[in-house]
Design an enzyme around this catalytic site. Structure first.
Site, PDB file in Angstrom:
ATOM      1  N   HIS A  88       3.170   4.598  -2.383  1.00  0.00           N
ATOM      2  CA  HIS A  88       2.641   4.232  -1.073  1.00  0.00           C
ATOM      3  C   HIS A  88       3.530   3.223  -0.362  1.00  0.00           C
ATOM      4  O   HIS A  88       3.487   3.109   0.869  1.00  0.00           O
ATOM      5  CB  HIS A  88       1.225   3.674  -1.225  1.00  0.00           C
ATOM      6  CG  HIS A  88       0.341   3.938  -0.052  1.00  0.00           C
ATOM      7  ND1 HIS A  88       0.807   3.927   1.251  1.00  0.00           N
ATOM      8  CD2 HIS A  88      -0.991   4.203   0.039  1.00  0.00           C
ATOM      9  CE1 HIS A  88      -0.190   4.185   2.081  1.00  0.00           C
ATOM     10  NE2 HIS A  88      -1.285   4.358   1.372  1.00  0.00           N
ATOM     11  N   ASN A  89       4.359   2.487  -1.087  1.00  0.00           N
ATOM     12  CA  ASN A  89       5.233   1.513  -0.428  1.00  0.00           C
ATOM     13  C   ASN A  89       6.290   2.186   0.440  1.00  0.00           C
ATOM     14  O   ASN A  89       6.752   1.593   1.424  1.00  0.00           O
ATOM     15  CB  ASN A  89       5.947   0.633  -1.464  1.00  0.00           C
ATOM     16  CG  ASN A  89       4.998  -0.234  -2.254  1.00  0.00           C
ATOM     17  OD1 ASN A  89       4.809   0.004  -3.439  1.00  0.00           O
ATOM     18  ND2 ASN A  89       4.393  -1.229  -1.625  1.00  0.00           N
TER      19      ASN A  89
END
Length: 457
Positions: free
Chosen positions: A164-165
């Site tokens: 998700h980063n």
């Protein structure tokens, strides 16, 4: 419910099809949130288009996906790299072209056997996703784990875990759209844009000068101890539900608010207000305790004229305004007041507010972990199921989305996803995770709002 076991290949590392720049790229402050250090899970179901010839269908479907993935990584080469913690614990991407994980699979099952209508929870979900290992360990590991499962009917399932980063939901789908386009076209229709500095703070001081008021409840909880049953209940004593709201259900909920508001409010705003109230009551919080609603909003689009997110930006570009009330205030006020509060919270993201949210996010990263007590997180992901761009000519996207109730690192969230109900109507399915006793109370509360009980609310 159907049961099957997929035949999987050994995991393979797929690198960019051609040489790519070797460099280090910083993430934005929105990307670099500790809460985002996990792999998001997305699954998509595809079927052969009715009435279409299959002359463009690759003879080797999974091999074609692998080749298209390698080609897409030429454009999105940071995804083929690895995350590293730089000075101060800030994440950067080393663009090493080491590649992403790809698994080929076959399953002796037809698409229709997953259910009609096609709704979560999907059977044998673990067979449609490759194993990413520890979903909370993102440093120095592949940023994408992807599996393509070919079905007996000619359809297929695309399932993946992505860090998700490196991307938000919109960015993940943009990348996967490029992969599907490159199976039939020479280049993707949208070229990726990095520009993570757009959502990086300009302040180097700590604490930040003007914390965003929307984040004050969370900042006040820094270092505090949790007393929320949602956070203390073990996962094996919780239950997931996927609630389907068709035209009939939404009309029933609209009947509880004044006509002028019922005509203007969106189904997302209405469902969020009702779900928040029912969930709060079901969890049995004390009347004087404060509860929060956090709405995850995409900063892209025409509504946001404050920070111009360029077309093709695939990083995290979401903001999460928060509203807080006591349990007593929330549950005693008219539903119309709660709906209007949800609408006002969405509209609260001004230019100054957005900039302050970026600053606050950067500040929070240097602090003790946040205590998310009595917080309900909601995000609207119905655009995923619209399937725009996920057309292969010979195959089309027919359903899917985020298949888990609550994120893998949080039990507090609901995703609104598009689906079709048993009557074939376009509907909304909302995920929810609660302790077992609370889920039973939630169902009873929701039944009243849906006019399924004679009892006067």
């Amino acid at each position: 419910m159907v049961s099957f076991k997929a035949r999987r290949s050994e995991p393979q590392l797929v690198s960019p099809a051609r040489p790519t720049p070797r460099e280090t790229k910083p993430l934005s402050d929105i990307d670099d949130q500790r809460l985002l250090r996990y792999y998001e899970t997305v699954v998509g179901f595809f079927r052969t288009c009715p009435g279409r010839t299959d002359d463009r269908r690759p003879a080797d479907l999974k091999g074609a996906f692998k080749a298209a993935l390698a080609e897409a990584l030429v454009y999105y080469y940071p995804i083929a790299g690895r995350l590293r913690e730089d000075a101060g614990g800030k994440l950067v991407v080393d663009c090493t072209a080491e590649g992403v994980v790809f698994v080929e699979a076959d399953a002796d099952v037809r698409l229709q056997e997953f259910g009609e209508p096609l709704l979560p929870p999907y059977p044998c979900l673990d067979q449609l996703l490759c194993d990413p290992g520890d979903v909370k360990a993102v440093i120095g590991r592949p940023l994408l784990f992807m599996q393509v499962t070919e079905l007996k009917c000619g359809g297929f399932v695309l399932g993946f875990h992505m860090c998700h980063n490196i991307a938000d939901g919109f960015g993940m789908i943009q990348f996967m759209t490029s992969v599907t386009e490159l199976m039939v076209e020479a280049s993707p229709s949208i070229l990726p844009v990095w520009k993570r500095e757009l959502l990086t703070t300009a302040h180097n001081t700590s604490p930040i000068p003007y914390p965003n008021p929307a984040y004050k409840p969370l900042l006040d909880s820094l270092g505090s101890t949790s007393d929320d049953v949602m956070l203390s209940t073990p996962p094996d004593r919780m239950v997931a539900q996927y609630l389907v709201f068709g035209q009939r259900e939404v009309a029933a909920l609209r009947s509880h608010i004044p006509e002028h508001l019922a005509d203007s409010v969106t189904s997302f705003e209405l469902l969020t207000a009702v779900m928040w109230r029912c969930r709060t009551i079901a969890l049995g919080y004390e009347p004087s305790q404060r509860v929060r609603l956090m709405i995850t909003m995409n900063a892209r689009g025409r509504w946001n004229r404050h920070t111009l997110i360029p077309w093709g930006y695939y990083g995290n570009a979401h903001v999460s305004p928060i509203v807080e009330l006591t349990v007593d205030e929330l549950c005693r006020q008219a539903l119309a007041d709660t709906v209007e509060l949800v609408c006002e919270t969405k509209l609260s993201v001004t230019k100054e507010c957005l900039a302050s949210m970026v600053d606050t996010t950067a500040y929070i990263r240097q602090c003790p972990p946040l205590t998310m007590d009595r917080t309900y997180e909601v995000s609207d992901t119905r655009w995923i199921a619209a399937g725009k761009g996920l057309q292969l000519g010979w195959a089309e996207y027919v359903g899917g989305g985020i298949p888990l109730a609550g994120d893998l690192t949080s039990k507090l969230g609901s995703h609104h996803m598009r689906c079709q109900n048993e009557d074939g109507e376009d509907s909304t399915v909302v995920s929810l995770l609660l302790p077992r006793p609370a889920m039973e109370r939630f169902k009873k509360e929701m039944a009243v709002w849906l006019n399924k009980h004679d009892k006067n609310l």
